[in-house]
Write a protein that holds these residues in place. Structure first.
Motif, mmCIF file in Angstrom:
data_model
loop_
_atom_site.group_PDB
_atom_site.id
_atom_site.type_symbol
_atom_site.label_atom_id
_atom_site.label_comp_id
_atom_site.label_asym_id
_atom_site.label_seq_id
_atom_site.Cartn_x
_atom_site.Cartn_y
_atom_site.Cartn_z
ATOM 1 N N THR A 1 -2.762 -11.268 -0.189
ATOM 2 C CA THR A 1 -3.579 -10.701 -0.205
ATOM 3 C C THR A 1 -2.802 -9.263 0.100
ATOM 4 O O THR A 1 -2.599 -7.302 -0.181
ATOM 5 N N GLY A 2 -1.907 -8.983 1.638
ATOM 6 C CA GLY A 2 -2.082 -8.469 2.333
ATOM 7 C C GLY A 2 -0.284 -7.628 1.725
ATOM 8 O O GLY A 2 0.964 -6.601 2.912
ATOM 9 N N CYS A 3 0.358 -8.397 0.818
ATOM 10 C CA CYS A 3 1.606 -7.972 0.061
ATOM 11 C C CYS A 3 1.611 -7.998 -1.070
ATOM 12 O O CYS A 3 0.956 -8.557 -2.501
ATOM 13 N N ARG A 4 2.163 -6.592 -2.268
ATOM 14 C CA ARG A 4 1.646 -6.658 -3.337
ATOM 15 C C ARG A 4 2.286 -7.048 -3.902
ATOM 16 O O ARG A 4 2.060 -8.004 -5.010
ATOM 17 N N LEU A 5 4.110 -7.875 -3.560
ATOM 18 C CA LEU A 5 4.528 -9.174 -4.773
ATOM 19 C C LEU A 5 3.757 -9.663 -4.209
ATOM 20 O O LEU A 5 4.357 -10.664 -5.793
ATOM 21 N N LEU A 6 3.500 -10.539 -3.636
ATOM 22 C CA LEU A 6 2.267 -11.683 -3.495
ATOM 23 C C LEU A 6 1.508 -12.334 -4.506
ATOM 24 O O LEU A 6 1.497 -12.711 -4.946
ATOM 25 N N ARG A 7 0.995 -10.953 -4.468
ATOM 26 C CA ARG A 7 -0.408 -11.067 -5.406
ATOM 27 C C ARG A 7 -0.008 -11.115 -6.098
ATOM 28 O O ARG A 7 -0.393 -11.819 -7.652
ATOM 29 N N HIS A 8 1.279 -10.436 -6.748
ATOM 30 C CA HIS A 8 1.093 -10.231 -8.237
ATOM 31 C C HIS A 8 1.825 -12.170 -8.319
ATOM 32 O O HIS A 8 1.375 -12.242 -9.557
ATOM 33 N N LYS A 9 2.780 -12.267 -7.995
ATOM 34 C CA LYS A 9 3.694 -13.071 -8.016
ATOM 35 C C LYS A 9 2.487 -14.643 -8.162
ATOM 36 O O LYS A 9 2.355 -15.864 -9.019
ATOM 37 N N LEU A 10 1.130 -14.412 -7.352
ATOM 38 C CA LEU A 10 0.412 -15.722 -7.633
ATOM 39 C C LEU A 10 -0.133 -14.602 -8.373
ATOM 40 O O LEU A 10 -1.063 -15.892 -8.726
ATOM 41 N N GLY A 11 -0.933 -13.765 -8.636
ATOM 42 C CA GLY A 11 -1.644 -13.467 -9.668
ATOM 43 C C GLY A 11 -0.915 -14.361 -11.001
ATOM 44 O O GLY A 11 -2.078 -14.154 -12.672
ATOM 45 N N LYS A 12 0.118 -14.117 -11.303
ATOM 46 C CA LYS A 12 1.044 -14.645 -12.455
ATOM 47 C C LYS A 12 0.167 -15.844 -12.777
ATOM 48 O O LYS A 12 0.358 -16.789 -14.096
#
Length: 210
Positions: free
Chosen positions: A141-152
């Motif tokens: 959650t501290g990394c915007r890019l990883l948040r997007h990848k996980l949500g996807k």
């Protein structure tokens, strides 16, 4: 409502006869199902019973939605011969409330040709995620890019029928998670959501392992 399918059911002492009618097409013939197949479904809920009639096939399963209502799922494979030793057809999925279907099937043999009609129930894919983790979730959650990848990956992969919730825990690998699926019948599939290629976060990707 044009995407809904109408199911018509007739029955006699031994058989149930099912026809389907949708906005685009109707079943090429009535599909006969033995009454004894319903007994198999009730004895082993959530397991599929395969049957065939007139060259077509059907897969039946008795399941539950989150509010406890029993649903009869039928996956038809309608097949027809075209006269040149070739076969063509299509697949069709329908969902029926089981209790009224069962009640009609039980009384239908004494109803002299009575017909039961029901619109197929649309399947609403609802998933609840519970994160019972801390370290890896905070890092993601501290990394915007990883948040997007996980949500996807969560949105695209967990389209499973009958799933009530997915519970995620920290995995030993960075930014990754162990998961458990829960259905109305208890715990289901277990596996992991793993981030590959962490050396380059921009190119890294999640995949699901079961």
């Amino acid at each position: 409502m044009n995407d809904r399918t109408m199911i018509k059911v007739r029955c006699d002492k031994e058989l149930l006869y099912i026809r389907t009618i949708s906005w685009e097409k109707k079943s090429p013939h009535r599909f006969a199902i033995l009454r004894s197949e319903l007994q198999k479904l009730e004895q082993e809920p959530n397991k599929r019973v395969l049957t065939s009639d007139c060259g077509s096939f059907a897969s039946l399963r008795l399941t539950k939605v989150p509010d406890g209502t029993q649903i009869l799922e039928i996956r038809f494979t309608w097949l027809q011969e075209d006269g040149n030793d070739r076969v063509h057809g299509w697949k069709e999925n329908v969902r029926l409330p089981y209790e009224p279907f069962r009640a009609f099937a039980g009384a239908g043999e004494d109803m002299d040709g009575a017909e039961w009609r029901q619109l197929s129930i649309p399947e609403l894919v609802t998933r609840r995620y519970e994160f019972r983790c801390r370290k890896n979730l905070q890092e993601v959650t501290g990394c915007r890019l990883l948040r997007h990848k996980l949500g996807k990956i969560l949105e695209q992969h967990f389209q499973w029928r009958g799933t009530e919730k997915i519970v995620l825990y920290d995995d030993s690998q960075p930014y990754s998670f162990f998961f458990e699926e829960y259905t109305p019948y208890g715990r289901g599939i277990c596996g992991a959501v793993i981030l590959h290629g962490i050396e380059d976060i921009a190119k890294a990707r999640y995949s699901v392992h079961t």
